[in-house]
Design a protein around this motif. Structure first.
Motif, PDB file in Angstrom:
ATOM      1  N   VAL A 274       5.757  36.780  86.513  1.00 38.44           N
ATOM      2  CA  VAL A 274       5.438  38.169  86.863  1.00 38.44           C
ATOM      3  C   VAL A 274       5.948  38.490  88.263  1.00 38.44           C
ATOM      4  CG1 VAL A 274       3.581  39.835  87.229  1.00 38.44           C
ATOM      5  CG2 VAL A 274       3.436  38.196  85.345  1.00 38.44           C
ATOM      6  N   VAL A 275       5.705  37.592  89.214  1.00 34.52           N
ATOM      7  CA  VAL A 275       6.171  37.805  90.591  1.00 34.52           C
ATOM      8  C   VAL A 275       7.699  37.878  90.628  1.00 34.52           C
ATOM      9  CG1 VAL A 275       6.309  36.778  92.890  1.00 34.52           C
ATOM     10  CG2 VAL A 275       4.143  36.764  91.641  1.00 34.52           C
ATOM     11  N   ALA A 276       8.356  36.979  89.908  1.00 30.23           N
ATOM     12  CA  ALA A 276       9.822  36.970  89.873  1.00 30.23           C
ATOM     13  C   ALA A 276      10.368  38.238  89.229  1.00 30.23           C
ATOM     14  CB  ALA A 276      10.318  35.736  89.117  1.00 30.23           C
ATOM     15  N   TYR A 277       9.705  38.698  88.183  1.00 31.97           N
ATOM     16  CA  TYR A 277      10.099  39.938  87.508  1.00 31.97           C
ATOM     17  C   TYR A 277      10.034  41.127  88.465  1.00 31.97           C
ATOM     18  CZ  TYR A 277       8.972  44.088  84.646  1.00 31.97           C
ATOM     19  OH  TYR A 277       8.902  45.354  84.114  1.00 31.97           O
ATOM     20  N   ILE A 278       8.946  41.238  89.204  1.00 28.90           N
ATOM     21  CA  ILE A 278       8.792  42.333  90.173  1.00 28.90           C
ATOM     22  C   ILE A 278       9.832  42.203  91.288  1.00 28.90           C
ATOM     23  CG2 ILE A 278       7.244  43.345  91.894  1.00 28.90           C
ATOM     24  CD1 ILE A 278       4.913  42.497  90.075  1.00 28.90           C
ATOM     25  N   ALA A 279      10.078  40.948  91.728  1.00 21.66           N
ATOM     26  CA  ALA A 279      11.066  40.723  92.785  1.00 21.66           C
ATOM     27  C   ALA A 279      12.462  41.165  92.350  1.00 21.66           C
ATOM     28  CB  ALA A 279      11.080  39.244  93.172  1.00 21.66           C
ATOM     29  N   GLY A 280      12.763  41.028  91.063  1.00 10.93           N
ATOM     30  CA  GLY A 280      14.061  41.464  90.556  1.00 10.93           C
ATOM     31  C   GLY A 280      14.204  42.968  90.496  1.00 10.93           C
ATOM     32  N   ILE A 281      13.092  43.677  90.382  1.00  7.98           N
ATOM     33  CA  ILE A 281      13.122  45.142  90.313  1.00  7.98           C
ATOM     34  C   ILE A 281      13.223  45.773  91.696  1.00  7.98           C
ATOM     35  CG2 ILE A 281      11.760  47.183  89.684  1.00  7.98           C
ATOM     36  CD1 ILE A 281      10.585  45.570  87.392  1.00  7.98           C
ATOM     37  N   VAL A 282      12.542  45.181  92.667  1.00  9.78           N
ATOM     38  CA  VAL A 282      12.412  45.784  94.005  1.00  9.78           C
ATOM     39  C   VAL A 282      13.745  46.159  94.651  1.00  9.78           C
ATOM     40  CG1 VAL A 282      11.681  45.323  96.371  1.00  9.78           C
ATOM     41  CG2 VAL A 282      10.137  44.820  94.468  1.00  9.78           C
ATOM     42  N   PRO A 283      14.767  45.267  94.684  1.00 10.38           N
ATOM     43  CA  PRO A 283      16.015  45.650  95.371  1.00 10.38           C
ATOM     44  C   PRO A 283      16.696  46.865  94.749  1.00 10.38           C
ATOM     45  CG  PRO A 283      15.945  43.288  94.963  1.00 10.38           C
ATOM     46  CD  PRO A 283      14.825  43.889  94.178  1.00 10.38           C
ATOM     47  N   ASN A 284      16.492  47.068  93.452  1.00  9.97           N
ATOM     48  CA  ASN A 284      17.158  48.164  92.753  1.00  9.97           C
ATOM     49  C   ASN A 284      16.346  49.456  92.730  1.00  9.97           C
ATOM     50  OD1 ASN A 284      19.565  46.830  91.865  1.00  9.97           O
ATOM     51  ND2 ASN A 284      18.354  45.756  90.330  1.00  9.97           N
ATOM     52  N   PHE A 285      15.099  49.377  93.137  1.00 11.03           N
ATOM     53  CA  PHE A 285      14.202  50.508  92.869  1.00 11.03           C
ATOM     54  C   PHE A 285      14.569  51.753  93.681  1.00 11.03           C
ATOM     55  CE2 PHE A 285      10.220  52.915  92.780  1.00 11.03           C
ATOM     56  CZ  PHE A 285       9.972  52.898  91.404  1.00 11.03           C
ATOM     57  N   THR A 286      14.966  51.555  94.927  1.00  6.37           N
ATOM     58  CA  THR A 286      15.349  52.720  95.737  1.00  6.37           C
ATOM     59  C   THR A 286      16.564  53.420  95.140  1.00  6.37           C
ATOM     60  OG1 THR A 286      14.510  51.625  97.720  1.00  6.37           O
ATOM     61  CG2 THR A 286      15.971  53.504  98.043  1.00  6.37           C
ATOM     62  N   GLY A 287      17.550  52.622  94.709  1.00  7.80           N
ATOM     63  CA  GLY A 287      18.718  53.205  94.048  1.00  7.80           C
ATOM     64  C   GLY A 287      18.358  53.863  92.737  1.00  7.80           C
ATOM     65  N   PHE A 288      17.391  53.300  92.038  1.00  6.72           N
ATOM     66  CA  PHE A 288      16.909  53.911  90.796  1.00  6.72           C
ATOM     67  C   PHE A 288      16.354  55.306  91.075  1.00  6.72           C
ATOM     68  CE2 PHE A 288      12.976  54.595  88.269  1.00  6.72           C
ATOM     69  CZ  PHE A 288      13.572  54.857  87.041  1.00  6.72           C
ATOM     70  N   ILE A 289      15.609  55.442  92.164  1.00  2.26           N
ATOM     71  CA  ILE A 289      15.107  56.756  92.562  1.00  2.26           C
ATOM     72  C   ILE A 289      16.278  57.692  92.883  1.00  2.26           C
ATOM     73  CG2 ILE A 289      13.753  58.009  94.279  1.00  2.26           C
ATOM     74  CD1 ILE A 289      12.067  56.352  92.364  1.00  2.26           C
ATOM     75  N   GLY A 290      17.292  57.142  93.551  1.00  4.58           N
ATOM     76  CA  GLY A 290      18.464  57.943  93.878  1.00  4.58           C
ATOM     77  C   GLY A 290      19.208  58.427  92.645  1.00  4.58           C
ATOM     78  N   SER A 291      19.190  57.631  91.569  1.00  2.00           N
ATOM     79  CA  SER A 291      19.862  58.045  90.333  1.00  2.00           C
ATOM     80  C   SER A 291      19.179  59.252  89.698  1.00  2.00           C
ATOM     81  CB  SER A 291      19.888  56.882  89.336  1.00  2.00           C
ATOM     82  OG  SER A 291      18.594  56.619  88.814  1.00  2.00           O
ATOM     83  N   LEU A 292      17.952  59.533  90.124  1.00  2.00           N
ATOM     84  CA  LEU A 292      17.221  60.698  89.627  1.00  2.00           C
ATOM     85  C   LEU A 292      17.474  61.923  90.506  1.00  2.00           C
ATOM     86  CD1 LEU A 292      13.818  58.945  88.818  1.00  2.00           C
ATOM     87  CD2 LEU A 292      15.751  59.349  87.284  1.00  2.00           C
ATOM     88  N   GLU A 293      18.565  61.852  91.288  1.00  5.69           N
ATOM     89  CA  GLU A 293      19.010  62.959  92.150  1.00  5.69           C
ATOM     90  C   GLU A 293      18.043  63.237  93.307  1.00  5.69           C
ATOM     91  OE1 GLU A 293      19.900  66.316  89.712  1.00  5.69           O
ATOM     92  OE2 GLU A 293      21.497  65.282  88.621  1.00  5.69           O
ATOM     93  N   ILE A 294      17.413  62.162  93.785  1.00  5.72           N
ATOM     94  CA  ILE A 294      16.589  62.219  94.995  1.00  5.72           C
ATOM     95  C   ILE A 294      17.372  61.537  96.117  1.00  5.72           C
ATOM     96  CG2 ILE A 294      14.424  61.495  96.060  1.00  5.72           C
ATOM     97  CD1 ILE A 294      13.187  61.535  93.264  1.00  5.72           C
ATOM     98  N   SER A 295      17.397  62.130  97.291  1.00  3.33           N
ATOM     99  CA  SER A 295      18.199  61.619  98.386  1.00  3.33           C
ATOM    100  C   SER A 295      17.680  60.257  98.866  1.00  3.33           C
ATOM    101  CB  SER A 295      18.179  62.614  99.553  1.00  3.33           C
ATOM    102  OG  SER A 295      18.941  62.117 100.641  1.00  3.33           O
ATOM    103  N   VAL A 296      18.577  59.261  98.869  1.00  6.97           N
ATOM    104  CA  VAL A 296      18.250  57.919  99.358  1.00  6.97           C
ATOM    105  C   VAL A 296      19.441  57.416 100.175  1.00  6.97           C
ATOM    106  CG1 VAL A 296      16.770  57.404  97.378  1.00  6.97           C
ATOM    107  CG2 VAL A 296      19.192  56.781  97.308  1.00  6.97           C
ATOM    108  N   PRO A 297      19.270  56.363 101.011  1.00 10.16           N
ATOM    109  CA  PRO A 297      20.390  55.833 101.794  1.00 10.16           C
ATOM    110  C   PRO A 297      21.547  55.371 100.911  1.00 10.16           C
ATOM    111  CG  PRO A 297      18.307  54.971 102.597  1.00 10.16           C
ATOM    112  CD  PRO A 297      18.000  55.691 101.325  1.00 10.16           C
ATOM    113  N   GLU A 298      22.763  55.521 101.411  1.00  8.70           N
ATOM    114  CA  GLU A 298      23.960  55.141 100.657  1.00  8.70           C
ATOM    115  C   GLU A 298      23.960  53.650 100.336  1.00  8.70           C
ATOM    116  OE1 GLU A 298      28.845  55.224 101.087  1.00  8.70           O
ATOM    117  OE2 GLU A 298      27.567  56.162 102.612  1.00  8.70           O
ATOM    118  N   GLY A 299      23.465  52.832 101.267  1.00  5.38           N
ATOM    119  CA  GLY A 299      23.409  51.397 101.028  1.00  5.38           C
ATOM    120  C   GLY A 299      22.548  51.037  99.834  1.00  5.38           C
TER     121      GLY A 299
END
Length: 611
Positions: A512-537
């Motif tokens: 479960v911890v590893a699963y969540i850890a795999g999601i975290v790095p992508n989550f900000t970009g996932f929000i950005g894919s919904l047309e919400i402003s996020v950092p380019e990085g």
């Protein structure tokens, strides 16, 4: 390699140890056999069942109990409770030899039928829309689907060797109860994809009906639906395709190999015929230079366009990579689903993608528009409503409709049915689950999702964030931690001494911890894919979403298991040990042996050294 008897598994072993109950030696075999169950046990079981039946009969007069009895799926051991049916039911049991009929040919047919469809043509357009030229896009497709083949073959292995489905395989890594969440993720995507492919099938029906009843058929039916992406005619054709597909959901998965074989013949013929027809209409002229979606790109922009194009293949396959075991479990031999899939998958997808690129470039010469969908090109052919165009459009549209139908069966209906069987086994089997998936597809709006290729790709990328992390944990657990060893009897129980129960909550917290850890790095970009402003990085990290999610979750899981070891690893093998314990097993008497294991646990296992 160690052999398992028909009602047993073999591991090289002699004496019990703390991790697995056995200390493995190189040249020894463990043969797990059911001890004969004595008359006392049989009498006790019969008496218990008679008592249950008596209580049930006294209360069965109520309509509620009658309804429950009517709706319940009868398991291999007759009437069972909800928890028992969740742990083990007829549809989720390991596949016995009689149903393991898929040879390497069936897997090649499977991927030929899976690749030659409308959706593949549209996914191929991603690189072109990002600004790559045609040959750069085609190379990206080769590379992307090569990676897909690696991940998919790895995900297939546990099903191929131990004949278990994805819901059961997920219990090994996550525990029998947290696996519910894992399976639910796959169910959601199966329903979305079913609806999407049904919509594409409905578009094929639209073309077929117009060739028969005239181009003005949509206008004659009128438009009373308040949706810019849907009218009466489109909805009618969507429903027609949906209804025609329902009878096919009745058949069990192992019998559908004939459908895939038929499609493997018809689909390539139709695709190449369509390409040749288009080239003839365009006088052999190709407009490769007009395919690119924008102006010339800088080196940096080109690099990121290449990455995104490659990732579109992985995003497209994130669902099938996860539940690859649902089909590999029908493999006839240990190698049936390995080399065939590894070679056929990238080859088939590269060929159909090239056909799509050539067809689009040829059509541009005639119409001055890049049509990413072959159905749009066929639609333009009906502008000249002569007999030849009508016949050609009808035949190709018919084959494309059949393509969509078989792809929906293989990639969505059957996996959804299998997964729902794991979620609600008391009332759902594979057949019922497939029909529920079809019903839920009506509640989704695929006409909005498919309004543009960019929306479609965005939706695919978004959910890959979650599925890649799930798959990464399962890869690490099977290949790195457990060294390919699985005890199938422990997969179907909630006994506290089971290798895969982990704790009273039936959850492997490391996974479960590893699963969540795999999601975290992508989550900000996932929000950005919904047309919400996020950092380019963050968006650049997200463009690598499948690799990031897969390998981060795998690495975190390996680290956690290193410091907090788990049971069920032969010989207490360390993560760094170069050993391999995977074995092909036979499960002909699985039901009886499992019942004995449930009653007596590992005390019912006889250890015998092979001579």
């Amino acid at each position: 390699m160690h052999q398992f008897s028909s009602d047993s598994q073999s591991v090289s072993s002699m004496s019990k140890d703390k991790a697995t109950g056995y200390s493995l030696n190189k040249d020894d075999d463990i043969i797990l056999t059911s001890k004969s169950i004595g008359d006392d046990f049989i009498t006790e079981t019969v008496s218990e069942q008679e008592s249950i039946d008596k209580v049930y009969d006294n209360d069965a007069s109520g309509w509620f109990h009658k309804a429950i009895e009517y709706l319940s799926v009868k398991g291999p051991n007759g009437e069972q409770g909800i928890v028992e049916t969740y742990l083990y039911n007829d549809d989720l049991r390991p596949v016995e030899a009689e149903r393991r009929v898929w040879t390497w040919r069936q897997y090649i047919y499977f991927w030929i039928s899976g690749s030659f469809n409308v959706n593949t043509w549209q996914i191929s357009a991603t690189g072109l829309q990002l600004g790559l030229n045609w040959w750069q896009t085609w190379i990206c497709i080769w590379v992307g689907y090569f990676f897909v083949a690696i991940f998919l073959v790895a995900g297939s292995r546990v099903g191929n060797m131990y004949h278990i489905s994805f819901p059961i395989a997920s219990r090994i890594s996550y525990g029998p109860y947290f696996a519910i969440w894992v399976v639910l993720n796959r169910v959601v995507m199966a329903c979305v994809w079913f609806s999407t492919l049904a919509w594409l099938g409905g578009e094929c029906v639209q073309l077929m009906l117009r060739t028969i009843f005239g181009n003005d058929l949509p206008q004659r039916l009128g438009d009373h639906i308040q949706d810019p992406n849907l009218n009466n005619y489109q909805f009618m054709c969507f429903m027609l395709f949906w209804i025609v597909g329902l009878p096919f959901l009745w058949f069990p998965p192992h019998k559908l190999r004939h459908v895939f074989a038929v499609k493997a013949v018809l689909a390539p013929i139709a695709a190449f015929a369509f390409l040749i027809w288009t080239l003839i209409k365009a006088d052999g002229k190709l407009a490769f230079g007009n395919l690119t979606g924008g102006s010339a790109l800088s080196k940096s922009a080109t690099a990121w366009a290449v990455i995104r194009s490659i990732m579109s293949a992985l995003d497209n396959f994130s669902t099938l990579i996860l539940n690859a075991a649902d089909f590999s479990r029908f493999a006839k031999s240990p190698k049936s689903s390995t080399y065939s899939q590894f070679i056929a998958l990238p080859l088939c997808y590269a060929i159909i993608s090239l056909i799509g690129i050539l067809t689009t470039s040829a059509a541009y010469n005639m119409y001055g528009i890049n049509y990413w969908s072959p159905l749009d090109v066929l639609d333009r052919y009906l502008d000249n409503f002569n007999k030849g165009n009508r016949a050609g459009v009808f035949l190709i549209s018919f084959v494309f409709a059949f393509d969509q139908l078989s792809s929906n069966l293989a990639g969505n209906a059957i996996p959804a049915g299998t997964d729902m069987t794991a979620l609600f086994p008391k009332f759902i089997n594979i057949r019922r689950g497939s029909y529920i998936c079809a019903a839920l597809a009506l509640c989704i709006c695929p006409w909005d999702l498919m309004a543009s290729s960019s929306k479609f790709t965005t939706a695919l990328s978004a959910y890959a964030v979650f599925l890649s992390a799930i798959a990464g944990v399962q890869f690490a657990d099977y290949f790195i931690v457990r060294k390919g060893y699985i005890n199938v009897y422990h997969c179907y129980t909630n006994r506290m001494d089971s290798f895969y129960m982990y704790n009273k909550y039936g959850t492997n917290w490391r996974a479960v911890v590893a699963y969540i850890a795999g999601i975290v790095p992508n989550f900000t970009g996932f929000i950005g894919s919904l047309e919400i402003s996020v950092p380019e990085g963050a968006m650049k990290v997200y463009y690598l979403n499948y690799f990031i999610g897969y390998f981060v979750s795998a690495l975190v899981y390996i680290i956690l298991v290193y410091y907090f070891p788990i049971k069920g690893v032969p010989n207490n093998a360390k993560i760094t040990d170069r050993v391999w314990y995977e074995s092909w097993i036979e499960v002909e008497n699985f039901t009886e042996t499992r019942a004995s294991y449930e009653k007596f646990g590992d005390e019912n296992v006889e250890v015998r050294q092979s001579v």
